[in-house]
Write a protein that holds these residues in place. Structure first.
Motif, mmCIF file in Angstrom:
data_model
loop_
_atom_site.group_PDB
_atom_site.id
_atom_site.type_symbol
_atom_site.label_atom_id
_atom_site.label_comp_id
_atom_site.label_asym_id
_atom_site.label_seq_id
_atom_site.Cartn_x
_atom_site.Cartn_y
_atom_site.Cartn_z
ATOM 1 N N TYR A 269 0.822 -1.213 0.000
ATOM 2 C CA TYR A 269 0.000 0.000 0.000
ATOM 3 C C TYR A 269 0.852 1.257 0.000
ATOM 4 O O TYR A 269 0.509 2.240 -0.658
ATOM 5 N N TYR A 270 1.956 1.236 0.724
ATOM 6 C CA TYR A 270 2.842 2.397 0.682
ATOM 7 C C TYR A 270 3.497 2.528 -0.688
ATOM 8 O O TYR A 270 3.655 3.641 -1.210
ATOM 9 N N HIS A 271 3.857 1.424 -1.294
ATOM 10 C CA HIS A 271 4.546 1.500 -2.580
ATOM 11 C C HIS A 271 3.599 1.944 -3.691
ATOM 12 O O HIS A 271 3.935 2.833 -4.486
ATOM 13 N N ASN A 272 2.409 1.348 -3.738
ATOM 14 C CA ASN A 272 1.476 1.689 -4.813
ATOM 15 C C ASN A 272 0.799 3.030 -4.554
ATOM 16 O O ASN A 272 0.762 3.902 -5.431
ATOM 17 N N ASN A 273 0.261 3.217 -3.346
ATOM 18 C CA ASN A 273 -0.522 4.417 -3.074
ATOM 19 C C ASN A 273 0.342 5.651 -2.870
ATOM 20 O O ASN A 273 0.148 6.675 -3.524
ATOM 21 N N VAL A 274 1.304 5.560 -1.943
ATOM 22 C CA VAL A 274 2.098 6.743 -1.591
ATOM 23 C C VAL A 274 3.169 7.017 -2.645
ATOM 24 O O VAL A 274 3.267 8.132 -3.178
ATOM 25 N N TYR A 275 3.970 6.011 -2.959
ATOM 26 C CA TYR A 275 5.021 6.227 -3.960
ATOM 27 C C TYR A 275 4.414 6.512 -5.336
ATOM 28 O O TYR A 275 4.897 7.387 -6.072
ATOM 29 N N GLY A 276 3.333 5.821 -5.671
ATOM 30 C CA GLY A 276 2.670 6.086 -6.956
ATOM 31 C C GLY A 276 2.189 7.519 -7.053
ATOM 32 O O GLY A 276 2.315 8.168 -8.098
ATOM 33 N N THR A 277 1.647 8.040 -5.952
ATOM 34 C CA THR A 277 1.189 9.431 -5.943
ATOM 35 C C THR A 277 2.354 10.399 -6.029
ATOM 36 O O THR A 277 2.277 11.429 -6.712
ATOM 37 N N LEU A 278 3.446 10.091 -5.346
ATOM 38 C CA LEU A 278 4.641 10.934 -5.445
ATOM 39 C C LEU A 278 5.114 11.017 -6.897
ATOM 40 O O LEU A 278 5.416 12.118 -7.400
ATOM 41 N N CYS A 279 5.167 9.875 -7.574
ATOM 42 C CA CYS A 279 5.576 9.877 -8.986
ATOM 43 C C CYS A 279 4.648 10.739 -9.825
ATOM 44 O O CYS A 279 5.096 11.506 -10.697
ATOM 45 N N LEU A 280 3.357 10.636 -9.579
ATOM 46 C CA LEU A 280 2.377 11.422 -10.326
ATOM 47 C C LEU A 280 2.568 12.913 -10.075
ATOM 48 O O LEU A 280 2.603 13.714 -11.019
ATOM 49 N N VAL B 143 -7.542 16.642 -8.232
ATOM 50 C CA VAL B 143 -8.639 16.258 -7.351
ATOM 51 C C VAL B 143 -8.353 14.826 -6.899
ATOM 52 O O VAL B 143 -8.118 13.938 -7.726
ATOM 53 N N PHE B 144 -8.377 14.611 -5.598
ATOM 54 C CA PHE B 144 -7.943 13.343 -5.024
ATOM 55 C C PHE B 144 -9.123 12.603 -4.408
ATOM 56 O O PHE B 144 -9.855 13.148 -3.579
ATOM 57 N N SER B 145 -9.288 11.356 -4.803
ATOM 58 C CA SER B 145 -10.296 10.480 -4.212
ATOM 59 C C SER B 145 -9.725 9.890 -2.937
ATOM 60 O O SER B 145 -8.995 8.905 -2.951
ATOM 61 N N SER B 146 -10.046 10.516 -1.806
ATOM 62 C CA SER B 146 -9.519 10.079 -0.518
ATOM 63 C C SER B 146 -10.536 9.192 0.185
ATOM 64 O O SER B 146 -11.372 8.551 -0.462
ATOM 65 N N THR B 147 -10.505 9.162 1.494
ATOM 66 C CA THR B 147 -11.384 8.276 2.248
ATOM 67 C C THR B 147 -11.623 8.820 3.639
ATOM 68 O O THR B 147 -10.735 9.450 4.237
ATOM 69 N N ALA B 148 -12.803 8.562 4.169
ATOM 70 C CA ALA B 148 -13.079 8.936 5.552
ATOM 71 C C ALA B 148 -12.362 8.009 6.525
ATOM 72 O O ALA B 148 -12.386 8.249 7.737
ATOM 73 N N GLU C 132 -4.001 5.222 6.495
ATOM 74 C CA GLU C 132 -2.752 5.947 6.736
ATOM 75 C C GLU C 132 -2.099 6.372 5.434
ATOM 76 O O GLU C 132 -1.568 7.484 5.326
ATOM 77 N N THR C 133 -2.143 5.496 4.413
ATOM 78 C CA THR C 133 -1.527 5.874 3.139
ATOM 79 C C THR C 133 -2.313 6.998 2.468
ATOM 80 O O THR C 133 -1.722 7.906 1.885
ATOM 81 N N LYS C 134 -3.630 6.964 2.573
ATOM 82 C CA LYS C 134 -4.433 8.037 1.978
ATOM 83 C C LYS C 134 -4.153 9.371 2.674
ATOM 84 O O LYS C 134 -4.082 10.426 2.016
ATOM 85 N N LEU C 135 -3.975 9.332 3.990
ATOM 86 C CA LEU C 135 -3.653 10.557 4.718
ATOM 87 C C LEU C 135 -2.273 11.065 4.309
ATOM 88 O O LEU C 135 -2.071 12.282 4.136
ATOM 89 N N ALA C 136 -1.330 10.150 4.120
ATOM 90 C CA ALA C 136 0.011 10.541 3.666
ATOM 91 C C ALA C 136 -0.048 11.175 2.279
ATOM 92 O O ALA C 136 0.674 12.145 1.981
ATOM 93 N N MET C 137 -0.915 10.670 1.424
ATOM 94 C CA MET C 137 -1.072 11.230 0.083
ATOM 95 C C MET C 137 -1.634 12.648 0.161
ATOM 96 O O MET C 137 -1.182 13.548 -0.555
ATOM 97 N N GLU C 138 -2.608 12.864 1.034
ATOM 98 C CA GLU C 138 -3.142 14.208 1.232
ATOM 99 C C GLU C 138 -2.055 15.171 1.708
ATOM 100 O O GLU C 138 -1.945 16.299 1.218
ATOM 101 N N ARG C 139 -1.267 14.729 2.682
ATOM 102 C CA ARG C 139 -0.227 15.600 3.233
ATOM 103 C C ARG C 139 0.830 15.934 2.187
ATOM 104 O O ARG C 139 1.359 17.038 2.142
ATOM 105 N N MET C 140 1.121 14.959 1.332
ATOM 106 C CA MET C 140 2.071 15.188 0.253
ATOM 107 C C MET C 140 1.559 16.276 -0.688
ATOM 108 O O MET C 140 2.305 17.168 -1.110
ATOM 109 N N MET C 141 0.272 16.211 -1.015
ATOM 110 C CA MET C 141 -0.318 17.229 -1.889
ATOM 111 C C MET C 141 -0.240 18.614 -1.257
ATOM 112 O O MET C 141 0.008 19.611 -1.957
ATOM 113 N N ASN C 142 -0.444 18.667 0.045
ATOM 114 C CA ASN C 142 -0.325 19.954 0.735
ATOM 115 C C ASN C 142 1.061 20.556 0.546
ATOM 116 O O ASN C 142 1.204 21.756 0.265
ATOM 117 N N TRP C 143 2.097 19.743 0.685
ATOM 118 C CA TRP C 143 3.468 20.276 0.567
ATOM 119 C C TRP C 143 3.821 20.615 -0.876
ATOM 120 O O TRP C 143 4.607 21.537 -1.127
#
Length: 329
Positions: free
Chosen positions: A88-99, A112-117, A142-153
């Motif tokens: 999940y970290y490799h596909n979700n977080v690293y994949g988003t970083l690459c994007l 626009v990010f499809s996140s989760t509650a 946790e990975t979705k939250l990390a993706m959101e935080r990455m977008m913020n930065w």
């Protein structure tokens, strides 16, 4: 200019593609087809590939005039995320970083990010508000939250504006039964109930009927998938108009219990749908409902298909026509 939809062959992604096509948008769809279905895409320029492949993304951005991205591509099974968090970290977080890096390189500044509650974890109050604490209880959240935080930065550093949409349970199918929900494995309540109605499963399991709710079963938000698609498009409009980054919950505001979903499915299908009560699952909160007041006031989002019967009827129409799903897995 075109909208790039990552994960556009998946369930919510394909419904968003359909809605974008209806309003005449130019579309580019990227999916590695790990879970998506080519038959679910009703149009757009399709690229099969992985976000972690830099050369692949360069080709997508170079060959198309893209001005906004809607990002669905991610692994999303809670149980699997607890057994294999690295995936999940490799596909979700690293994949988003690459994007995000390729978007920045190619001058695309809206996502626009499809996140989760699930980013909230155990709620302190219900309905959940965007200002509530975020403390995920599983690796997926946790990975979705990390993706959101990455977008913020990326916004802070590069001015890349984002809208993150947090929601619980998408359900239903596109009007007319053209596309629907087909996961392998299937973990969502509505399709599992309808598979039971079709005789694909011997019964529907209810995990606990002794919660502090009116009928003893867990209460969850269920939103029609086409209403979710509308929210993603409204978020694109917000960013195109120069709107600031933001996080929005999407919810129906009340929620439905597991037994209510099953009873509604019995009425819609006219079938018995056997139910078996089993032990509670660890970590299942009694009530998970999100407040969508901010999305309604700031995005102008007004769900028009928020009745449970409408949601289940649309899903049943698709499952009846496609009892084996898309048949490609």
């Amino acid at each position: 200019m075109a909208v790039l939809v990552t994960g556009g062959a998946g369930y919510i992604g394909s419904h968003t593609v359909a809605a974008l096509l209806e309003r005449g948008e130019q579309l580019v769809v990227v999916d590695n087809l790990q879970q998506g279905h080519k038959a679910a895409m009703l149009g757009g320029v399709f690229y099969e590939g992985d976000l972690r492949d830099g050369a692949f993304l360069d080709r997508v951005f170079c060959e198309n005039a893209i001005d906004a991205v809607i990002h669905f591509a991610a692994n999303s099974l809670v149980g699997e995320s607890m057994k294999d968090p690295g995936k999940y970290y490799h596909n979700n977080v690293y994949g988003t970083l690459c994007l995000l890096e390729k978007m920045n390189e190619h001058g695309v500044q809206r996502i626009v990010f499809s996140s989760t509650a699930a980013t909230y974890g155990e709620p302190e109050e219900v309905p959940i508000k965007e200002s509530d604490r975020t403390l995920p209880t599983n690796a997926y959240g946790e990975t979705k939250l990390a993706m959101e935080r990455m977008m913020n930065w990326f916004d802070v550093a590069h001015g890349m504006k984002y809208v993150s949409l947090r929601y619980f349970n998408a359900a239903g199918a596109y009007a007319g039964g053209k596309i629907g929900e087909d996961h392998n494995p299937e973990t969502h309540l509505v399709p599992i109930v309808l598979q039971t109605a079709l005789g694909k499963r011997p019964h529907i399991s209810v995990f606990g009927d002794d919660y502090g709710t009116p009928d003893g079963t867990c209460i969850r938000d269920y939103i029609h998938v086409s209403d979710l698609a509308d929210a993603h498009i409204l978020a694109v409009d917000r960013l195109r108009k120069g709107g600031d980054s933001g996080i929005f919950n999407l919810g129906n505001g009340t929620g439905y219990s597991v037994k209510e979903v099953i009873e509604c499915a019995r009425r819609v299908t006219g079938r018995a749908i056997p139910m078996v009560v089993e032990a509670r699952r660890a970590g299942d909160p009694a009530v998970l409902v999100a407040s969508s007041e901010r999305a309604r006031s700031e995005l102008g989002w007004t769900p028009s298909r928020d009745g449970l019967e409408d949601i289940i009827r649309s899903a049943w129409e698709w499952h009846l026509a496609n009892p084996d799903g898309y048949g490609d897995k």
